[in-house]
Design a protein around this motif. Structure first.
Motif, PDB file in Angstrom:
ATOM      1  N   LEU A   8      -3.933   3.493  -7.788  1.00  0.00           N
ATOM      2  CA  LEU A   8      -5.158   4.116  -8.300  1.00  0.00           C
ATOM      3  C   LEU A   8      -5.738   5.130  -7.311  1.00  0.00           C
ATOM      4  O   LEU A   8      -6.140   6.229  -7.695  1.00  0.00           O
ATOM      5  CB  LEU A   8      -6.199   3.044  -8.618  1.00  0.00           C
ATOM      6  N   ALA A   9      -5.800   4.755  -6.042  1.00  0.00           N
ATOM      7  CA  ALA A   9      -6.370   5.629  -5.007  1.00  0.00           C
ATOM      8  C   ALA A   9      -5.600   6.931  -4.867  1.00  0.00           C
ATOM      9  O   ALA A   9      -6.147   7.944  -4.424  1.00  0.00           O
ATOM     10  CB  ALA A   9      -6.419   4.900  -3.664  1.00  0.00           C
ATOM     11  N   ARG A  41      -6.345  -8.633  -9.047  1.00  0.00           N
ATOM     12  CA  ARG A  41      -6.967  -7.748  -8.055  1.00  0.00           C
ATOM     13  C   ARG A  41      -6.918  -8.327  -6.651  1.00  0.00           C
ATOM     14  O   ARG A  41      -7.510  -7.785  -5.727  1.00  0.00           O
ATOM     15  CB  ARG A  41      -8.404  -7.432  -8.452  1.00  0.00           C
ATOM     16  N   GLY A  47     -10.663  -2.582 -12.712  1.00  0.00           N
ATOM     17  CA  GLY A  47     -10.729  -1.153 -12.445  1.00  0.00           C
ATOM     18  C   GLY A  47      -9.453  -0.385 -12.708  1.00  0.00           C
ATOM     19  O   GLY A  47      -9.344   0.783 -12.340  1.00  0.00           O
ATOM     20  N   ILE A  48      -8.477  -1.024 -13.343  1.00  0.00           N
ATOM     21  CA  ILE A  48      -7.202  -0.335 -13.558  1.00  0.00           C
ATOM     22  C   ILE A  48      -7.228   0.491 -14.848  1.00  0.00           C
ATOM     23  O   ILE A  48      -8.137   0.381 -15.651  1.00  0.00           O
ATOM     24  CB  ILE A  48      -6.018  -1.333 -13.556  1.00  0.00           C
ATOM     25  N   ASP A 101      -4.520  -1.070  -6.240  1.00  0.00           N
ATOM     26  CA  ASP A 101      -5.532  -0.209  -5.632  1.00  0.00           C
ATOM     27  C   ASP A 101      -4.914   1.039  -5.011  1.00  0.00           C
ATOM     28  O   ASP A 101      -5.486   2.129  -5.082  1.00  0.00           O
ATOM     29  CB  ASP A 101      -6.333  -0.977  -4.579  1.00  0.00           C
ATOM     30  N   SER A 102      -3.741   0.884  -4.408  1.00  0.00           N
ATOM     31  CA  SER A 102      -3.077   2.027  -3.792  1.00  0.00           C
ATOM     32  C   SER A 102      -2.625   3.038  -4.841  1.00  0.00           C
ATOM     33  O   SER A 102      -2.792   4.248  -4.661  1.00  0.00           O
ATOM     34  CB  SER A 102      -1.880   1.551  -2.963  1.00  0.00           C
ATOM     35  N   GLN A 121       0.837  -1.204   0.000  1.00  0.00           N
ATOM     36  CA  GLN A 121       0.000   0.000   0.000  1.00  0.00           C
ATOM     37  C   GLN A 121       0.874   1.257   0.000  1.00  0.00           C
ATOM     38  O   GLN A 121       0.653   2.183  -0.778  1.00  0.00           O
ATOM     39  CB  GLN A 121      -0.943  -0.022   1.208  1.00  0.00           C
ATOM     40  N   HIS A 130      -8.015  -7.566 -12.544  1.00  0.00           N
ATOM     41  CA  HIS A 130      -8.464  -6.292 -11.974  1.00  0.00           C
ATOM     42  C   HIS A 130      -9.146  -5.475 -13.065  1.00  0.00           C
ATOM     43  O   HIS A 130      -8.505  -4.985 -13.990  1.00  0.00           O
ATOM     44  CB  HIS A 130      -7.269  -5.538 -11.420  1.00  0.00           C
ATOM     45  N   GLY A 144      -3.270  -6.862  -5.826  1.00  0.00           N
ATOM     46  CA  GLY A 144      -4.453  -6.023  -5.704  1.00  0.00           C
ATOM     47  C   GLY A 144      -4.230  -4.832  -4.796  1.00  0.00           C
ATOM     48  O   GLY A 144      -4.659  -3.712  -5.106  1.00  0.00           O
ATOM     49  N   VAL A 145      -3.576  -5.062  -3.668  1.00  0.00           N
ATOM     50  CA  VAL A 145      -3.286  -3.964  -2.731  1.00  0.00           C
ATOM     51  C   VAL A 145      -2.448  -2.897  -3.416  1.00  0.00           C
ATOM     52  O   VAL A 145      -2.728  -1.694  -3.312  1.00  0.00           O
ATOM     53  CB  VAL A 145      -2.577  -4.493  -1.464  1.00  0.00           C
TER      54      VAL A 145
END
Length: 192
Positions: A53-54, A41, A76-77, A50-51, A22, A74, A46-47
């Motif tokens: 992207l966030a 993902r 959502g990338i 997601d990090s 993260q 994943h 995934g972690v």
């Protein structure tokens, strides 16, 4: 700049591994470094994705069709590329990246990192290769590298290809400052 990161599709036993993924993702995004990774993902992958992207970063995932369901691709990338084989996956990830880093993972992580390091050794590319040594995870592997060097199987200048740190910021700084060892090119990429 884009960084190819190899890491596990499992979370690992320690919460510190996920925490490090993260934090690493956050640092990549803050520095404007795009992520290239295996496209999953779940787990560390995934972690990390997601990090990034966030925190507003770019994420390119590369996954073989056969692993789309198993590694839970994943969706959502920024860019998910589905390829035909593991070999195609690794070649595309290498082509898209300017450097390589491994976070904790299993056999796939080790194999992918060692292949990228070997490609540097062979002169196929001059991209730096680093290990984020979370909680000493890579200490046994580093001892093996040192043992192989002391036994004459890895030249000292090739052992120096592997850049190691336990801090994400310092590792990225060291990769940015990396100078590949002078060497002759042994083979071309199409010969691999």
């Amino acid at each position: 700049m884009r960084l190819c990161v190899f890491c596990g599709c499992q979370p690992g036993r320690l919460a510190a591994y996920g925490d490090a993924a993260q934090r690493f993702g956050m640092v990549l995004a803050q520095r404007g470094v795009g992520l290239v990774y295996g496209g999953g993902r779940v787990g560390m992958m995934g972690v990390l994705a997601d990090s990034v992207l966030a925190n507003g970063g770019e994420v390119i995932g590369v996954i073989p069709q056969a692993l789309v369901a198993r590694e839970l691709a994943h969706g959502g990338i920024t860019d998910l590329r589905v390829v035909a084989s593991m070999h195609e996956r690794k070649a595309l990830m290498a082509a898209l990246a300017d450097a390589f880093v491994a976070l904790p993972g299993g056999f796939g992580t080790f194999e992918e990192f060692c292949e990228a390091t070997t490609w540097t050794q062979l002169g196929l590319h001059q991209k730096p290769c680093g290990l984020l040594n979370v909680e000493g995870f890579f200490d046994p592997l580093l001892r093996l590298f040192d043992h192989a060097a002391s036994e004459g199987f890895i030249l000292p200048e090739h052992r120096a290809i592997v850049v190691v740190d336990d801090d994400a910021q310092r590792l990225l700084d060291r990769l940015a400052a990396y100078c590949p060892p002078p060497q002759e090119k042994w083979i071309d990429l199409d010969e691999t």
